[in-house]
Design an enzyme around this catalytic site. Structure first.
Site, mmCIF file in Angstrom:
data_model
loop_
_atom_site.group_PDB
_atom_site.id
_atom_site.type_symbol
_atom_site.label_atom_id
_atom_site.label_comp_id
_atom_site.label_asym_id
_atom_site.label_seq_id
_atom_site.Cartn_x
_atom_site.Cartn_y
_atom_site.Cartn_z
ATOM 1 N N GLU A 137 4.183 -8.001 -1.359
ATOM 2 C CA GLU A 137 3.910 -9.568 -0.727
ATOM 3 C C GLU A 137 4.850 -10.647 -1.562
ATOM 4 O O GLU A 137 3.883 -11.513 -1.399
ATOM 5 C CB GLU A 137 2.445 -9.517 -0.719
ATOM 6 C CG GLU A 137 1.810 -8.791 0.027
ATOM 7 C CD GLU A 137 0.245 -8.682 0.155
ATOM 8 O OE1 GLU A 137 -0.520 -9.695 -0.451
ATOM 9 O OE2 GLU A 137 -0.517 -8.015 0.810
ATOM 10 N N GLU A 244 -0.822 0.976 4.779
ATOM 11 C CA GLU A 244 -2.001 0.445 4.512
ATOM 12 C C GLU A 244 -2.354 0.358 6.351
ATOM 13 O O GLU A 244 -3.414 -0.556 6.467
ATOM 14 C CB GLU A 244 -2.224 -0.861 3.933
ATOM 15 C CG GLU A 244 -1.690 -0.938 2.585
ATOM 16 C CD GLU A 244 -1.902 -2.291 2.039
ATOM 17 O OE1 GLU A 244 -2.920 -3.176 2.595
ATOM 18 O OE2 GLU A 244 -1.411 -2.594 0.910
HETATM 19 C C1 HAH Z 1 -3.459 -5.987 1.685
HETATM 20 N N1 HAH Z 1 -3.020 -7.389 1.914
HETATM 21 C C2 HAH Z 1 -3.182 -5.748 -0.032
HETATM 22 O O1 HAH Z 1 -2.083 -5.141 0.020
HETATM 23 C C3 HAH Z 1 -4.265 -4.683 -0.394
HETATM 24 O O2 HAH Z 1 -4.155 -4.572 -1.715
HETATM 25 C C4 HAH Z 1 -5.648 -5.295 0.012
HETATM 26 O O3 HAH Z 1 -6.775 -4.308 -0.609
HETATM 27 C C5 HAH Z 1 -5.761 -5.445 1.394
HETATM 28 C C6 HAH Z 1 -4.760 -5.682 1.868
HETATM 29 C C7 HAH Z 1 -2.975 -7.932 3.218
HETATM 30 C C8 HAH Z 1 -3.203 -9.289 3.479
HETATM 31 C C9 HAH Z 1 -3.694 -10.154 2.592
HETATM 32 O O4 HAH Z 1 -4.255 -9.604 1.385
HETATM 33 C C10 HAH Z 1 -4.078 -11.458 2.888
HETATM 34 C C11 HAH Z 1 -3.601 -11.922 3.965
HETATM 35 C C12 HAH Z 1 -3.038 -11.069 5.021
HETATM 36 C C13 HAH Z 1 -2.901 -9.698 4.671
#
Ligand code: HAH
Length: 334
Positions: A137, A244
Site C-alpha cells: 500500500e 486478499e
Molecule cells: C488490507 N488493507 C491489509 O493489507 C491487511 O493486512 C489487513 O489485514 C486488511 C486489509 C486494506 C485496507 C485498509 O487497511 C484500509 C483502508 C482500505 C483498505
C-alpha cells in the site's frame, strides 16, 4: 435434499490446474476452521501475525511464536505459505522511526532497521514462505501524488521501495517478491500502481509480482475494471496474485447495521459476482498464480469491524457453519 459434506468437491483440487487457492488465517481460525482449510485451501497467509509490530514489537526482540504456529500448520497440511508483509505504513511500531531520544532516525538508520528486520524474518522462513508482500500500500488513493505519505517515505525518500526489494532479494534469493495494494482495479489508482511498478521493473529492481488485494463488494470493482487491471499489470511481464479476496455484501452506500443475516438479494448478487469473477480469473490462468481469500468462511472476517465497527458481513464462499454457499457451487461448476 441438502448436500452433505462428503460429496463436496475440494475447491483447491478443482482449481489445481489454474492457480493456488489460499486463505488468510490466525491462531483461532486454524483451530475453528481446520477441516475446511485442510480440504479446500492449499496456501495460507498470516492475517496479522507476520506484520512488523507482531514480529518485532521492540528493537531486536523478535516474537515468532504465533507466526511459527501458523507456519507449522501450513507444513502439517502441506500448504504453501505467503508472507505478509514487510514494509507498510500500518501495524509498524513507532520505535522503528525513532532513536533512543525519541527523535526521528536518519535515513541510514532506518534503512539498516529495514534490512535487519527483513534478514531476520525472511531467513527464518526461507524455504517455507515462497512469496512475500515486500511493500504494501505505498500508493495514494486520491490526488496527483504517487507515493502515500508515510514515515518510510519521509525519512528514506522515494527509493525506500526499491531498497526494500533489494534487501528482500538478498535475504532470500529464492522468494518471489510482490508489491501489494488495494483499490488496485480502480482506474486512477491502477495507473499509479502501474507507474510505480513499471519504474521498478525498468530499473532492474528484483520484483516478481503484483498483489491485487481484491477487497470488492457487490458492484465494485466492475468486471471491466478488474479485467483492465489484470491486463495492465500483466503487461509488465510480472505474475499476478489476488492476495486478499473478499466480496462484501454491503455496497459503499449501504450503511445498515441491523442485519443478522444477509438478504436474499445480497446472496443472489454475491453468487453472480463470484461466478463472474472466477470466470474472468480462469481466463488469466498462467498470469494469475494464486487466489487468496482474506479469511475462509463467514464465521470470521475482518469486515465484521471494517469499515463499520461491529457490523456483521458475509463475504466468502462458505457460510458461518462452513457449509458451501450458492456461490461455491457456481465457482466450482464450470
Ligand atoms: C488490507 N488493507 C491489509 O493489507 C491487511 O493486512 C489487513 O489485514 C486488511 C486489509 C486494506 C485496507 C485498509 O487497511 C484500509 C483502508 C482500505 C483498505
Amino acid at each position: 435434499m441438502a448436500k452433505t459434506s462428503v460429496e463436496v468437491s475440494s475447491l483447491q483440487k478443482v482449481y489445481e490446474s489454474y492457480f493456488n487457492i489460499g486463505a488468510a488465517v490466525n491462531l483461532r481460525t486454524i483451530e475453528t476452521q481446520q477441516n475446511l482449510l485442510a480440504k479446500h485451501f492449499n496456501s495460507i497467509t498470516a492475517e496479522n501475525d507476520m506484520k512488523f509490530e507482531l514480529l518485532q514489537p521492540e528493537e531486536g526482540k523478535f516474537t515468532f511464536e504465533r507466526a511459527d504456529k501458523l507456519a507449522a500448520f501450513a507444513q502439517t497440511h502441506r500448504m504453501k505459505m505467503r508472507g505478509h508483509t514487510l514494509v507498510w505504513h500500518n501495524q509498524t511500531p513507532d520505535w522503528v522511526f525513532e532513536n533512543s531520544n525519541g527523535e526521528q532516525v536518519t535515513r541510514d538508520q532506518l534503512l539498516q532497521r529495514m534490512k535487519d528486520h527483513m534478514n531476520t524474518v525472511m531467513q527464518r522462513y526461507k524455504g517455507q514462505i515462497y512469496c512475500w508482500d515486500v511493500v504494501n500500500e505505498a500508493v495514494t488513493d486520491e490526488g496527483p501524488e504517487l507515493y502515500r505519505k508515510t514515515n518510510w517515505l519521509d525519512i528514506i525518500g522515494e527509493d525506500y521501495i526499491e531498497k526494500a526489494f533489494e534487501f528482500a532479494h538478498a535475504a532470500d534469493p529464492d522468494a518471489l517478491l510482490f508489491y501489494n495494494d488495494y483499490n488496485e482495479s480502480n482506474p486512477g489508482k491502477r495507473e499509479k500502481i502501474y507507474q510505480l511498478v513499471k519504474s521498478l521493473v525498468d530499473k532492474g529492481v528484483p520484483i516478481h509480482g503484483v498483489g491485487l488485494q481484491a477487497h470488492w463488494n457487490l458492484t465494485n470493482s466492475s468486471l471491466e475494471d478488474i479485467r483492465a487491471a489484470i491486463e495492465r499489470y500483466a503487461s509488465l511481464g510480472l505474475k499476478l496474485q489476488l492476495t486478499e479476496l473478499d466480496i462484501s455484501v454491503f455496497n459503499h452506500e449501504d450503511k445498515r447495521t441491523d442485519l443478522i443475516e444477509p438478504t436474499a438479494e445480497m446472496i443472489e448478487l454475491q453468487t453472480q459476482r463470484y461466478q463472474q469473477v472466477f470466470e474472468l480469473l480462469r481466463e488469466y490462468r498462467g498470469v494469475i498464480t494464486a487466489v487468496t481469500f482474506w479469511g475462509a468462511a463467514d464465521d470470521y472476517t475482518w469486515l465484521n469491524d471494517f469499515p463499520v465497527r461491529g457490523r456483521k458481513n458475509w463475504p466468502f464462499l462458505f457460510d458461518e457453519n462452513h457449509q458451501p454457499k450458492e456461490a461455491f457451487w457456481k465457482v466450482i461448476n464450470f
